[in-house]
Design a protein around this motif. Structure first.
Motif, PDB file in Angstrom:
ATOM      1  N   UNK A   1       6.389  21.932  -9.600  1.00 20.72           N
ATOM      2  CA  UNK A   1       7.767  22.200  -9.990  1.00 20.72           C
ATOM      3  C   UNK A   1       7.938  21.489 -11.324  1.00 20.72           C
ATOM      4  N   UNK A   2       7.762  22.269 -12.397  1.00 22.95           N
ATOM      5  CA  UNK A   2       7.682  21.638 -13.716  1.00 22.95           C
ATOM      6  C   UNK A   2       8.974  20.936 -14.110  1.00 22.95           C
ATOM      7  N   UNK A   3      10.101  21.566 -13.812  1.00 24.69           N
ATOM      8  CA  UNK A   3      11.365  20.937 -14.178  1.00 24.69           C
ATOM      9  C   UNK A   3      11.551  19.625 -13.435  1.00 24.69           C
ATOM     10  N   UNK A   4      11.244  19.644 -12.140  1.00 27.47           N
ATOM     11  CA  UNK A   4      11.388  18.425 -11.339  1.00 27.47           C
ATOM     12  C   UNK A   4      10.479  17.333 -11.872  1.00 27.47           C
TER      13      UNK A   4
ATOM     14  N   UNK B   1       5.538  29.101 -26.187  1.00 30.67           N
ATOM     15  CA  UNK B   1       5.300  30.197 -25.246  1.00 30.67           C
ATOM     16  C   UNK B   1       4.802  29.693 -23.900  1.00 30.67           C
ATOM     17  N   UNK B   2       4.470  28.409 -23.836  1.00 27.20           N
ATOM     18  CA  UNK B   2       4.001  27.880 -22.557  1.00 27.20           C
ATOM     19  C   UNK B   2       5.191  27.397 -21.740  1.00 27.20           C
TER      20      UNK B   2
ATOM     21  N   UNK C   1       9.413  23.720 -19.626  1.00 27.06           N
ATOM     22  CA  UNK C   1      10.247  23.295 -18.501  1.00 27.06           C
ATOM     23  C   UNK C   1      10.174  21.792 -18.298  1.00 27.06           C
ATOM     24  N   UNK C   2       8.991  21.247 -18.489  1.00 26.68           N
ATOM     25  CA  UNK C   2       8.866  19.796 -18.353  1.00 26.68           C
ATOM     26  C   UNK C   2       9.774  19.091 -19.360  1.00 26.68           C
TER      27      UNK C   2
ATOM     28  N   UNK D   1       5.214  13.041 -23.552  1.00 27.38           N
ATOM     29  CA  UNK D   1       4.391  14.162 -23.985  1.00 27.38           C
ATOM     30  C   UNK D   1       4.263  15.137 -22.820  1.00 27.38           C
ATOM     31  N   UNK D   2       4.802  16.339 -22.982  1.00 24.34           N
ATOM     32  CA  UNK D   2       4.839  17.270 -21.857  1.00 24.34           C
ATOM     33  C   UNK D   2       3.636  18.211 -21.860  1.00 24.34           C
TER      34      UNK D   2
END
Lengths: 382, 382
Positions: free
Chosen positions: A209-212, A239-240, A245-246, A295-296
């Motif tokens: 869950x990238x946002x989380x 584009x990734x 989201x991170x 750094x995401x």
DNA sequence: TTGAAAGCGGTACCAT
DNA sequence: ATGGTACCGCTTTCAA
């Protein structure tokens, strides 16, 4: 309490004597009997036993229970009833052995396979190859270096021609792939992993869950900085989606929950260490009081190198992703404060296992989104 | 590059045609072939195939490879050589099926089974019962409420009489148990889990590195406090080695690495919430500037309750152990800042799996100490 | 529509 | 010391 119609060999603690006792249904969960201080897998019912009880042959029971047709509906009904009463579960070893003639084939397609992170995922995939191979399945893996929708389309077709019964895919984010998968899911089950493709009919998604995870990093950054300071966020390529989201999750959480922290404008390093290096140098020139970097995406190595060169590695806190050898090294030498993992091994093994279970037993995963753990690592627990 | 003597059906990417190609040994790892963009489990060699190549019967091959005796040493030698050349690996499904007549029996004994933490371990044990039960093994579990060496001795004997081929045990720390296990390990393999018992001859230990986890918490506490403040350490019962090691590890690391943090004298709550509650209240009376609490044992609930009652839950940072429902709740409502897990599920499943692998294939674990992950949890990743 | 039988890869027992 | 064979539980094919 309803009695099971069968009774089982069972050992009671009280008298320490092997005896036949009645097992009550309400203490049996998933085939494991839970008694006081005692739990064990119960005796299993076989096809032959059911055939005997129903007064038919094993073949008929098989056809009935597996809906292979060619069996009198009435008889089928009776057989199913008996099977249910006895909680019939096909024996995996027997089934796997019988399947050895024409094994279940599972396809796996992985993009960006040469990145450090995907190499970790590949370890999981190899494990799945090996272990499922021992259980009557065959895992066919195809990898793509970089991101290439055309090649992915070709590999999908190739695997379909080879007769796979299920496909696990880390899809390139491209309308062509979406179209293709929509057609594939009409024929065979598809599990996406690492990056999802909603709306194509896939059975489930295995990944983070990238946002989380971005929010999680915001929480950690707040702790590191004691609630105040300037933070630089570096993301990868616009584009990734995962990387975006991170950073979105991170910035969103900082803004709403930690107003004492100031966010510098988002920077993109396009997954390149040299660019990340330059961004850090530039930022430190204009913001000597920088206190944290998030750094995401890839570029972590460049960030650490820049901080090292400028002698800022213990003044600036760093949080970044993926438990790769290089990053582990940088955590141990203090350049990185928190490293976030996304259970890469599970991302490699689970998709194939899920497809295997579905094709082998018909069991679907309980959830559509199987989110891998957000692993928090410091130099103390790597 | 050495050629394998056999060749395999294999699909090349380049020409997209199924063809027989030679697979080179240096790209085969654990039975999985790694080619450019392609990896798959290789075709397996069977007993019958080897028998054919050696010009003997399957029975002879079986006796030779499994050292069951009654086979000419010369012939045995030849058979083993052929098996090695072809990288013979017994098929698990076949073996499991054959074993169904008299399954491998594995005993598991768990103490303190009614605690919240051990309930999590039991989930893992149940999973092992279930999955190993499907693979030709039978897992016999016995639990003890609390800590009782006498009862544990009885249960060991009970399981031995039932004919277990291996024992997984969370041992009560008692010389009687040590003696007993020393005798047991002479007959069958023993795996300790959750708490270790070195020197009794056990094959391996599955559990946490308690000292390292304490140190890990010290690192986290330092981050939470920004390097300064007063910290209270609450441990459980002096006789519980795990809990003591956690607090020792914590205090040791604070003293050596974070001199800015002041440690109050170690307190013991004997795993009781009421006592922990009282300790916190007392401490806050004499140290109104208390900034952190580290709880190495049970009593977490009492600590959180005390802080809540005194309205200090967002001024005092708390780190404690075990991902139990109550603790999760307290992390979510902000009473606990970091919760440390020790992969309870793995502690339940691995010991039985290790014994199964050993009894089934003869494979020993690679390491003697199988340390479970130190899991760091915040409200963001639970 | 149904049953019988031949495997799948090992293990174990009984003849030889 | 060796070979033959039944069997573990399930699938699949072939007859009936």
């Amino acid at each position: 309490m309803r009695r099971l119609t069968a009774s089982f060999w069972f050992r009671t603690l009280a008298n320490s004597v092997i005896s036949v006792i009645i097992v009550y249904k309400n203490c049996v969960c998933r085939g494991v009997c839970h008694g006081t201080g005692v739990r064990m897998k119960l005796m299993a019912v076989t096809l032959a036993k059911i055939a005997e009880l129903a007064g038919v042959s094993r073949g008929t029971v098989d056809r009935a229970l597996n809906n292979r047709g060619r069996v009198d509906p009435q008889v089928a009904e009776r057989i199913k009833k008996i099977a249910k009463e006895h909680d019939y579960q096909p024996n995996r070893a027997g089934k796997a052995l019988a399947l050895a003639k024409n094994p279940i084939k599972i396809g796996v397609i992985l993009q960006s396979a040469s990145t450090a992170f995907m190499r970790l995922v590949l370890e999981g995939i190899d494990y799945a190859c090996e272990s499922l191979g021992e259980h009557g399945a065959q895992v066919l893996v195809r990898t793509i270096d970089g991101i290439d929708a055309e090649q992915e389309l070709r590999l999908i077709d190739e695997l379909l021609e080879l007769g796979i019964g299920g496909l696990a895919i880390a899809p390139v984010n491209d309308p062509q792939i979406h179209d293709k998968l929509t057609r594939v899911t009409a024929r065979i089950p598809v599990v996406t992993f690492n990056s999802d493709m909603p709306g194509c009919g896939r059975m489930c998604f295995v990944g983070q869950d990238t946002t989380a995870s971005g929010r999680c990093c915001a929480g950690l950054m707040n702790m590191l900085l004691g609630g105040k300071g300037k933070v630089l966020v570096i993301t990868g390529h616009p584009s990734n989606l995962s990387h975006m989201c991170r950073s979105e999750g991170f910035m969103e959480e900082i803004r709403t929950a930690f107003p004492g922290i100031e966010l510098l404008p988002l920077e993109k390093c396009y997954d390149r260490d040299e660019i990340a290096h330059e961004i850090v140098c530039d930022t430190l020139r204009s913001h000597t009081d920088l206190s944290g970097i998030f750094v995401s995406a890839n570029g972590q190595v460049g960030v650490c190198r820049a901080l090292g060169e400028l002698g800022m590695d213990d003044r600036v806190r760093v949080i970044c992703y993926d438990i790769t050898p290089q990053n582990v090294e940088n955590v141990k030498n203090g350049a990185i404060d928190f490293l976030i993992g996304q259970d890469s091994f599970a991302q490699g093994t689970r998709p194939a296992q899920i497809l295997y279970d579905y094709l082998f037993t018909g069991a679907k995963p309980k959830k559509e989104l199987l989110l891998t753990a957000i692993e928090i690592k410091t130099r103390y627990n790597l």
